[in-house]
Enzyme design. Structure first.
Site, mmCIF file in Angstrom:
data_model
loop_
_atom_site.group_PDB
_atom_site.id
_atom_site.type_symbol
_atom_site.label_atom_id
_atom_site.label_comp_id
_atom_site.label_asym_id
_atom_site.label_seq_id
_atom_site.Cartn_x
_atom_site.Cartn_y
_atom_site.Cartn_z
ATOM 1 N N GLU A 178 0.820 -1.067 0.109
ATOM 2 C CA GLU A 178 -0.004 0.010 0.094
ATOM 3 C C GLU A 178 0.840 1.131 0.095
ATOM 4 O O GLU A 178 2.074 1.143 0.465
ATOM 5 C CB GLU A 178 -1.052 0.046 1.078
ATOM 6 C CG GLU A 178 -0.579 0.116 2.362
ATOM 7 C CD GLU A 178 -0.491 -1.287 3.251
ATOM 8 O OE1 GLU A 178 -1.447 -2.222 2.790
ATOM 9 O OE2 GLU A 178 0.165 -1.587 4.387
ATOM 10 N N ASN A 183 1.960 9.860 -2.863
ATOM 11 C CA ASN A 183 3.199 9.580 -2.857
ATOM 12 C C ASN A 183 3.423 9.227 -4.311
ATOM 13 O O ASN A 183 3.663 8.197 -4.775
ATOM 14 C CB ASN A 183 3.590 8.531 -1.800
ATOM 15 C CG ASN A 183 5.130 8.191 -2.087
ATOM 16 O OD1 ASN A 183 5.909 8.740 -2.962
ATOM 17 N ND2 ASN A 183 5.740 7.214 -0.882
ATOM 18 N N TYR A 190 6.145 1.622 -8.803
ATOM 19 C CA TYR A 190 5.467 0.705 -8.593
ATOM 20 C C TYR A 190 4.737 0.325 -9.977
ATOM 21 O O TYR A 190 4.608 -0.753 -10.632
ATOM 22 C CB TYR A 190 4.565 0.766 -7.659
ATOM 23 C CG TYR A 190 4.979 0.982 -6.030
ATOM 24 C CD1 TYR A 190 6.116 0.400 -5.620
ATOM 25 C CD2 TYR A 190 4.432 1.588 -5.314
ATOM 26 C CE1 TYR A 190 6.966 0.658 -4.651
ATOM 27 C CE2 TYR A 190 5.023 1.893 -3.799
ATOM 28 C CZ TYR A 190 6.255 1.403 -3.680
ATOM 29 O OH TYR A 190 6.700 1.628 -2.293
HETATM 30 C C1 LIG Z 1 9.954 5.923 -3.721
HETATM 31 C C2 LIG Z 1 11.654 5.649 -3.437
HETATM 32 C C3 LIG Z 1 11.834 4.273 -2.530
HETATM 33 C C4 LIG Z 1 12.133 5.782 -5.003
HETATM 34 O O1 LIG Z 1 13.646 5.216 -4.646
HETATM 35 P P1 LIG Z 1 14.698 5.661 -5.632
HETATM 36 O O2 LIG Z 1 15.931 4.937 -5.376
HETATM 37 O O3 LIG Z 1 14.885 7.228 -5.906
HETATM 38 O O4 LIG Z 1 14.254 5.414 -7.074
HETATM 39 P P2 LIG Z 1 14.875 4.829 -8.601
HETATM 40 O O5 LIG Z 1 15.900 5.854 -8.828
HETATM 41 O O6 LIG Z 1 15.379 3.319 -8.413
HETATM 42 O O7 LIG Z 1 13.927 5.162 -9.508
HETATM 43 C C5 LIG Z 1 13.080 4.031 -10.213
HETATM 44 C C6 LIG Z 1 11.569 4.624 -10.616
HETATM 45 O O8 LIG Z 1 10.950 5.150 -9.748
HETATM 46 C C7 LIG Z 1 10.404 6.217 -10.331
HETATM 47 N N1 LIG Z 1 10.576 7.455 -9.455
HETATM 48 C C8 LIG Z 1 11.463 7.605 -8.360
HETATM 49 N N2 LIG Z 1 11.547 8.852 -8.025
HETATM 50 C C9 LIG Z 1 10.534 9.434 -8.769
HETATM 51 C C10 LIG Z 1 10.335 10.946 -8.730
HETATM 52 N N3 LIG Z 1 10.931 11.861 -7.881
HETATM 53 N N4 LIG Z 1 9.471 11.112 -9.602
HETATM 54 C C11 LIG Z 1 8.882 10.480 -10.226
HETATM 55 N N5 LIG Z 1 9.307 9.143 -10.509
HETATM 56 C C12 LIG Z 1 10.232 8.812 -9.436
HETATM 57 C C13 LIG Z 1 10.726 6.265 -11.686
HETATM 58 O O9 LIG Z 1 9.791 5.348 -12.380
HETATM 59 C C14 LIG Z 1 11.947 5.710 -11.735
HETATM 60 O O10 LIG Z 1 12.249 5.313 -13.087
HETATM 61 P P3 LIG Z 1 13.109 5.892 -14.056
HETATM 62 O O11 LIG Z 1 14.331 6.292 -13.341
HETATM 63 O O12 LIG Z 1 13.042 4.832 -15.327
HETATM 64 O O13 LIG Z 1 12.293 7.205 -14.267
HETATM 65 C C15 LIG Z 1 12.251 6.968 -2.717
HETATM 66 O O14 LIG Z 1 11.772 8.178 -3.375
HETATM 67 C C16 LIG Z 1 12.066 6.767 -1.364
HETATM 68 O O15 LIG Z 1 12.573 6.093 -0.606
HETATM 69 N N6 LIG Z 1 11.078 7.829 -0.766
HETATM 70 C C17 LIG Z 1 10.574 7.698 0.584
HETATM 71 C C18 LIG Z 1 10.058 6.828 1.017
HETATM 72 C C19 LIG Z 1 9.041 6.156 0.185
HETATM 73 O O16 LIG Z 1 7.961 7.103 0.130
HETATM 74 N N7 LIG Z 1 8.861 4.770 0.147
HETATM 75 C C20 LIG Z 1 7.737 4.140 -0.460
HETATM 76 C C21 LIG Z 1 6.617 3.760 0.567
HETATM 77 S S1 LIG Z 1 5.187 3.099 -0.039
#
Ligand SMILES: CC(C)(COP(=O)(O)OP(=O)(O)OC[C@H]1O[C@@H](n2cnc3c(N)ncnc32)[C@H](O)[C@@H]1OP(=O)(O)O)[C@@H](O)C(=O)NCCC(=O)NCCS
Length: 249
Positions: A178, A183, A190
Site C-alpha cells: 500500500e 506519494n 510501482y
Molecule cells: C520511492 C523511492 C523508494 C524511490 O527510490 P529511488 O532510489 O529514488 O528510485 P529509483 O532511482 O530506483 O527510480 C526508479 C523509478 O521510480 C520512479 N521514480 C523514482 N523517483 C521518482 C520521482 N521523484 N518522480 C517520478 N518518478 C520517480 C521512476 O519510475 C523511476 O524510473 P526512471 O528512473 O526510469 O524514471 C524513494 O523516493 C523513497 O525512499 N521515498 C521515501 C520513502 C517512500 O516513499 N517509500 C515508499 C513507501 S510506499
C-alpha cells in the site's frame, strides 16, 4: 558473470566492480540501528519508528539492504551513521550494575529505537532497505525506503528486484503493497514494475488521514509478466551497474 533470477540473468559483482555500484544483501541483526537511520531519513514522519531488531527476526519475512562497499573502512566521512558502531542487545551492558543498571535495562527494553554503541566499524554503506512479509501465497512489501541523498540512482529499483527475487523464492503468487495517495514517486516506481491499483483504503494513515492505495502485480509466474520483469532487470543493470549479489569475499 551472471546470476539466475528465476528467468532473469543478471550480472554479479566482481572484485573489479566499481565501489559506487550497489548490491543487495540480506539484513543482519547488527544492521538494525543502521536501518533506523535510513528509516528516519526516508520516512521522517514515521511514528512509531520500526523496531528493526524485532522485525528482522520475524518468521516468513525478508529484509534486504541496498549497500555498497566503503572505499576505505576508516573513512568515516563516507558513513553517515555513528562512526564506529556495533550492535548491543537490550540487556547485556547494564547487567551486573545493581538497581540503576536494571532500571536502565528495563527502559531499553521498552524503547522503540535500536541503538549503536561499541567499536566495530560498519561493513558497508547502506542506502536503503526493503521489507517483505510472506502471508499465505502473497508477498507484501511492508517498507521500501532510500536515503534522500541516494534517490534517483536506481537504488529503489534494485530493492524492488531484490523483493521480486524473494517473492519467487517463497513461491508467492503475486506481490502487493500500500502507498500513500500523495506519494507519486513511489507510485511511479510501482507502476513501472507492473503494480496496478486494486483498492483504496480511505483515511488509512493515522498521521494525516490520507488514503492508501493498494497495488498488486499480476501473478509473477505469468509468462508475459516474467518477460517484462526480465527486461526491466536487464535495462536496470545496464543503466546503473548495480547488482543483486555482493561480490564473494
Ligand atoms: C520511492 C523511492 C523508494 C524511490 O527510490 P529511488 O532510489 O529514488 O528510485 P529509483 O532511482 O530506483 O527510480 C526508479 C523509478 O521510480 C520512479 N521514480 C523514482 N523517483 C521518482 C520521482 N521523484 N518522480 C517520478 N518518478 C520517480 C521512476 O519510475 C523511476 O524510473 P526512471 O528512473 O526510469 O524514471 C524513494 O523516493 C523513497 O525512499 N521515498 C521515501 C520513502 C517512500 O516513499 N517509500 C515508499 C513507501 S510506499
Amino acid at each position: 558473470m551472471t546470476s539466475t533470477f528465476g528467468t532473469l540473468r543478471l550480472p554479479v559483482a566482481t572484485a573489479a566492480a566499481k565501489v559506487e555500484a550497489f548490491y543487495v544483501r540480506p539484513v543482519e541483526h547488527r544492521d538494525a540501528a543502521m536501518l533506523s537511520t535510513v528509516e528516519r531519513e526516508a520516512f521522517p514522519s514515521q511514528w512509531p519508528p520500526t523496531r528493526f531488531s524485532r522485525e528482522i527476526a520475524r518468521r516468513r519475512t525478508s529484509y534486504l539492504a541496498a549497500a555498497r562497499e566503503l572505499p576505505n573502512s576508516l573513512d568515516s566521512g563516507r558513513c553517515p551513521v555513528t562512526p564506529r558502531p556495533t550492535w548491543r542487545s537490550g540487556k547485556s551492558a547494564e547487567q551486573g550494575r545493581g538497581i540503576l543498571g536494571r532500571i536502565a535495562a528495563g527502559l531499553k527494553q521498552i524503547s522503540f529505537v535500536d541503538s549503536f554503541t561499541g567499536a566495530e566499524p560498519p561493513r558497508d554503506y547502506v542506502a536503503g532497505f526493503v521489507g517483505v512479509w510472506f502471508i499465505a501465497n502473497e508477498a507484501h512489501i511492508v517498507s521500501l525506503g532510500v536515503r534522500p541523498k541516494d534517490h534517483r540512482k536506481g537504488v529503489g529499483e534494485l530493492l524492488m528486484l531484490g523483493a521480486f527475487r524473494e517473492a519467487r523464492r517463497y513461491g508467492a503468487r503475486d506481490v502487493t503493497l500500500e502507498v500513500r495517495a500523495s506519494n507519486f514517486p513511489a507510485q511511479a516506481l510501482y507502476r513501472k514494475y507492473g503494480f496496478r491499483e486494486v483498492a483504496l483504503r480511505k483515511r488509512y494513515y493515522l498521521d494525516n488521514g490520507e488514503d492508501a492505495i493498494i497495488m498488486t502485480t499480476p501473478p509473477i509466474a505469468n509468462v508475459e509478466y516474467a518477460i517484462s520483469l526480465d527486461s526491466l532487470a536487464r535495462s536496470h543493470a545496464v543503466r546503473w551497474g548495480h547488482v543483486l549479489q555482493p561480490a564473494a569475499r
